[in-house]
Design an enzyme around this catalytic site. Structure first.
Site, PDB file in Angstrom:
ATOM      1  CE  LYS A  67      -5.293   5.755   2.062  1.00 20.58           C
ATOM      2  NZ  LYS A  67      -4.350   7.654   0.875  1.00 20.58           N
ATOM      3  CG  ASP A  68      -6.311   8.942  -2.314  1.00 20.26           C
ATOM      4  OD1 ASP A  68      -5.984   9.619  -1.707  1.00 20.26           O
ATOM      5  OD2 ASP A  68      -5.272   8.071  -2.607  1.00 20.26           O
ATOM      6  CD  GLN A 124      -6.386  11.563  -6.131  1.00 19.90           C
ATOM      7  OE1 GLN A 124      -5.117  12.013  -5.750  1.00 19.90           O
ATOM      8  NE2 GLN A 124      -5.864  10.098  -6.967  1.00 19.90           N
ATOM      9  CG  LEU A 167       5.759   2.920  -5.838  1.00 22.13           C
ATOM     10  CD1 LEU A 167       6.385   2.340  -6.810  1.00 22.13           C
ATOM     11  CD2 LEU A 167       4.371   4.141  -6.443  1.00 22.13           C
ATOM     12  CB  SER A 202      -1.074   6.480   3.549  1.00 15.60           C
ATOM     13  OG  SER A 202      -0.824   7.730   3.521  1.00 15.60           O
ATOM     14  N   GLY A 228       5.086   7.777  -6.485  1.00 14.85           N
ATOM     15  CA  GLY A 228       6.122   7.582  -6.225  1.00 14.85           C
ATOM     16  C   GLY A 228       6.365   7.078  -3.961  1.00 14.85           C
ATOM     17  CG  HIS A 246       1.385   2.910  -4.945  1.00 16.57           C
ATOM     18  ND1 HIS A 246       2.272   2.971  -3.406  1.00 16.57           N
ATOM     19  CD2 HIS A 246       1.124   4.298  -5.264  1.00 16.57           C
ATOM     20  CE1 HIS A 246       1.694   4.763  -3.422  1.00 16.57           C
ATOM     21  NE2 HIS A 246       0.309   5.312  -4.498  1.00 16.57           N
TER      22      HIS A 246
HETATM   23  P1  AMP Z   1      -0.037   8.608  -4.378  1.00 15.61           P
HETATM   24  O1  AMP Z   1       0.478   7.963  -4.586  1.00 15.61           O
HETATM   25  O2  AMP Z   1      -0.565   8.475  -2.699  1.00 15.61           O
HETATM   26  O3  AMP Z   1      -0.318   9.632  -4.745  1.00 15.61           O
HETATM   27  O4  AMP Z   1      -0.881   7.444  -5.473  1.00 15.61           O
HETATM   28  C1  AMP Z   1      -1.137   6.766  -6.431  1.00 15.61           C
HETATM   29  C2  AMP Z   1      -2.267   6.368  -6.593  1.00 15.61           C
HETATM   30  O5  AMP Z   1      -2.757   5.197  -5.547  1.00 15.61           O
HETATM   31  C3  AMP Z   1      -3.588   6.975  -6.058  1.00 15.61           C
HETATM   32  O6  AMP Z   1      -4.281   6.541  -7.619  1.00 15.61           O
HETATM   33  C4  AMP Z   1      -3.965   6.314  -5.251  1.00 15.61           C
HETATM   34  O7  AMP Z   1      -5.869   6.214  -4.809  1.00 15.61           O
HETATM   35  C5  AMP Z   1      -3.673   4.469  -4.828  1.00 15.61           C
HETATM   36  N1  AMP Z   1      -3.589   4.110  -3.112  1.00 15.61           N
HETATM   37  C6  AMP Z   1      -2.963   5.378  -2.659  1.00 15.61           C
HETATM   38  N2  AMP Z   1      -2.595   4.302  -1.149  1.00 15.61           N
HETATM   39  C7  AMP Z   1      -3.619   3.207  -1.699  1.00 15.61           C
HETATM   40  C8  AMP Z   1      -4.396   2.248  -0.547  1.00 15.61           C
HETATM   41  N3  AMP Z   1      -4.006   1.742   0.311  1.00 15.61           N
HETATM   42  N4  AMP Z   1      -5.095   1.280  -1.532  1.00 15.61           N
HETATM   43  C9  AMP Z   1      -4.916   1.235  -2.876  1.00 15.61           C
HETATM   44  N5  AMP Z   1      -4.419   1.899  -3.765  1.00 15.61           N
HETATM   45  C10 AMP Z   1      -4.026   2.851  -3.533  1.00 15.61           C
END
Ligand code: AMP
Length: 299
Positions: free
Chosen positions: A152-153, A156, A35, A188, A33, A39
């Site tokens: 980005k991760d 992961q 977002l 982020s 979330g 995302h």
């Molecule tokens: P999170 O909500 O931070 O757990 O991220 C959910 C998904 O969104 C994960 O697969 C992250 O790697 C991806 N994500 C987060 N930030 C970015 C970004 N700046 N660009 C692309 N994907 C992202």
């Protein structure tokens, strides 16, 4: 068409099973979330590759250590719902805590090997077991054909690729490029924690990584290039947790020359906000490879 929110696995499966009966391809986009455009790019990419897109919103307590920002993590399901609906999702899966971790839940998925060794794991030793457990569970709950994650991760992403291969999970994992602010800062959810002055300095992390990647591609000695990048990040006010070069695909430690793509990965703290980022490093195509050097000694 209005986009529904489901909160338990039965409702989720009813929707996904219905789509599968119609031979539709279903993509899953797991998120916590809060977002942003990163995302949204995953949902849009999912939309382009699949007939149906399920976005999940779940702040996973198992991937936070005590004292980390689980309680403070930004939550706004209404805004998240509107954002993924506009990006083309068909369904939001926002399970509550008991749907994911009912009383008595006692199972953990841990991924070993180079993908989970060091980097984030050195600083957040519980983190990847929490990620692997929740992602395994989401994949088993939704049974998607495709699941999308952000580069980005990067670590992961490699951990998830490993677990999907090791456990024969029947899903295609797709990594998507990092979406950045115009000044280079990787988007982020945690950027919201940055104060104005910190936000101005934050792009120094990406700048240092890209400069280091260029130095390495030009043939700079790895140790020198990494040390100079760490100094640049520290000079911008960060405390560096790590800034390292790894083999991109496996995350095995990178040698002084390499003929497969490498990746520079970093985590650093500005005040109490921890940022991570990574960039590709081109193969050292112009560098003499070990076997060529041996050859030149012989002739
Ligand atoms: P999170 O909500 O931070 O757990 O991220 C959910 C998904 O969104 C994960 O697969 C992250 O790697 C991806 N994500 C987060 N930030 C970015 C970004 N700046 N660009 C692309 N994907 C992202």
């Amino acid at each position: 068409m209005s986009v529904g929110i489901v909160r338990d696995v039965r409702a989720l499966r009813a929707a996904v099973d219905g789509w599968h009966r119609e031979a539709q391809v279903v993509a899953l986009v797991p998120t916590m979330g809060a977002l942003h455009a990163g995302h949204v790019s995953l949902v849009q990419a999912a939309r382009a590759s699949a007939d149906r897109v399920v976005a999940t919103v779940f702040v996973n307590p198992k991937q936070f250590a005590p004292g980390e920002d689980f309680a403070a993590y930004p939550r706004d399901l209404a805004a998240d719902h509107a954002r993924v609906a506009a990006a083309g999702a068909d369904l939001v899966y926002a399970p509550d805590l008991p749907a994911m971790y009912p009383a008595g839940f006692s199972t953990a998925v841990t991924v070993g090997g180079p993908a989970s060794a060091g980097l984030e794991d050195a600083v957040r030793p519980h983190h990847f077991a929490g990620v692997a457990t929740v992602v395994t569970k989401l994949l088993l709950q939704a049974r998607p054909d495709l699941a999308l994650f952000g580069e980005k991760d990067w670590q992961q992403l490699k951990v998830i690729e490993r677990l999907v291969r090791d456990l024969d999970v029947d899903v295609a994992v797709e990594g998507r490029p990092t979406v950045r602010a115009p000044d280079g800062l990787a988007l982020s959810s945690r950027n919201a924690y940055l104060e104005a002055g910190q936000r101005e300095r934050a792009p120094a992390l990406y700048r240092a990584l890209t400069a280091c990647a260029a130095d390495l591609a030009r043939g700079a000695a790895t140790g020198d290039a990494l040390a100079s990048a760490r100094r640049a990040v520290a000079a911008a006010g960060f405390v560096v947790d790590y800034l390292e070069l790894r083999e991109a695909a496996t995350l095995a430690p990178s040698a002084e020359s390499w003929d497969t793509p490498a990746r520079l990965l970093a985590a650093a703290r500005l005040g109490t906000t921890r940022l991570i980022d990574n960039v590709p490093v081109a193969e050292r195509a112009a560098c003499p490879r070990a076997e060529n050097l041996r050859g030149s000694v012989r002739t």
